[in-house]
Design a protein around this motif. Sequence first.
Motif, PDB file in Angstrom:
ATOM      1  N   ILE A   1      16.713  65.359  26.515  1.00  0.00           N
ATOM      2  CA  ILE A   1      16.624  65.113  27.883  1.00  0.00           C
ATOM      3  C   ILE A   1      18.297  65.172  28.335  1.00  0.00           C
ATOM      4  CG2 ILE A   1      15.878  64.226  30.141  1.00  0.00           C
ATOM      5  CD1 ILE A   1      13.659  65.771  28.441  1.00  0.00           C
ATOM      6  N   VAL A   2      18.660  65.713  29.156  1.00  0.00           N
ATOM      7  CA  VAL A   2      20.041  65.834  29.600  1.00  0.00           C
ATOM      8  C   VAL A   2      19.997  65.032  31.172  1.00  0.00           C
ATOM      9  CG1 VAL A   2      22.202  67.019  30.049  1.00  0.00           C
ATOM     10  CG2 VAL A   2      20.762  67.650  27.875  1.00  0.00           C
ATOM     11  N   PHE A   3      20.676  64.386  31.256  1.00  0.00           N
ATOM     12  CA  PHE A   3      21.041  63.703  32.488  1.00  0.00           C
ATOM     13  C   PHE A   3      22.252  64.095  33.192  1.00  0.00           C
ATOM     14  CE2 PHE A   3      22.795  60.341  35.353  1.00  0.00           C
ATOM     15  CZ  PHE A   3      21.695  60.284  36.330  1.00  0.00           C
ATOM     16  N   ALA A   4      22.133  64.511  34.524  1.00  0.00           N
ATOM     17  CA  ALA A   4      23.421  64.810  35.251  1.00  0.00           C
ATOM     18  C   ALA A   4      23.217  64.133  36.613  1.00  0.00           C
ATOM     19  CB  ALA A   4      23.600  66.336  35.415  1.00  0.00           C
ATOM     20  N   ALA A   5      24.465  63.397  36.680  1.00  0.00           N
ATOM     21  CA  ALA A   5      24.465  62.588  37.921  1.00  0.00           C
ATOM     22  C   ALA A   5      24.389  63.424  39.041  1.00  0.00           C
ATOM     23  CB  ALA A   5      25.573  61.572  37.899  1.00  0.00           C
TER      24      ALA A   5
END
Length: 135
Positions: free
Chosen positions: A130-134
Amino acid sequence: MAAQKGKDLLLKLSDGSALVTVAGLRSRQIAFNTEPVDITHAESAGRWRELLAGAGVKRASIAGSGLFKDAASDALIRQSFFDGEIRQGQVVVPDFGTLTGSFQITSLEIAAEHDREVTFDITLESAGEIVFAAL
């Protein structure tokens, strides 16, 4: 993160060509978990459990309940569940960021009362990174 409207948290799934908002979710929950790796041994201080940092299996779980947005999203969710497909998905959390990755629908419950709308409960489990992008 400042207070946000719950209705602004969106769940999107890939329809094969793009990420589309799949449902009018009235309630949602995102949970992140990891399974620790126990490395306790005979000489562990005070016989307290020791864990291996940075190890273990990570997972994300998304749950929600609400109304199907339209016939297309209803069909996408149903078919994904019955086929056991793993689809690209995204959760948009306002003023926080997006969580993007592969998910499988692991639970789908449909309910109705004779004088109310048809509702559903859905649970998706991560099936990869899972990739988090602010935002």
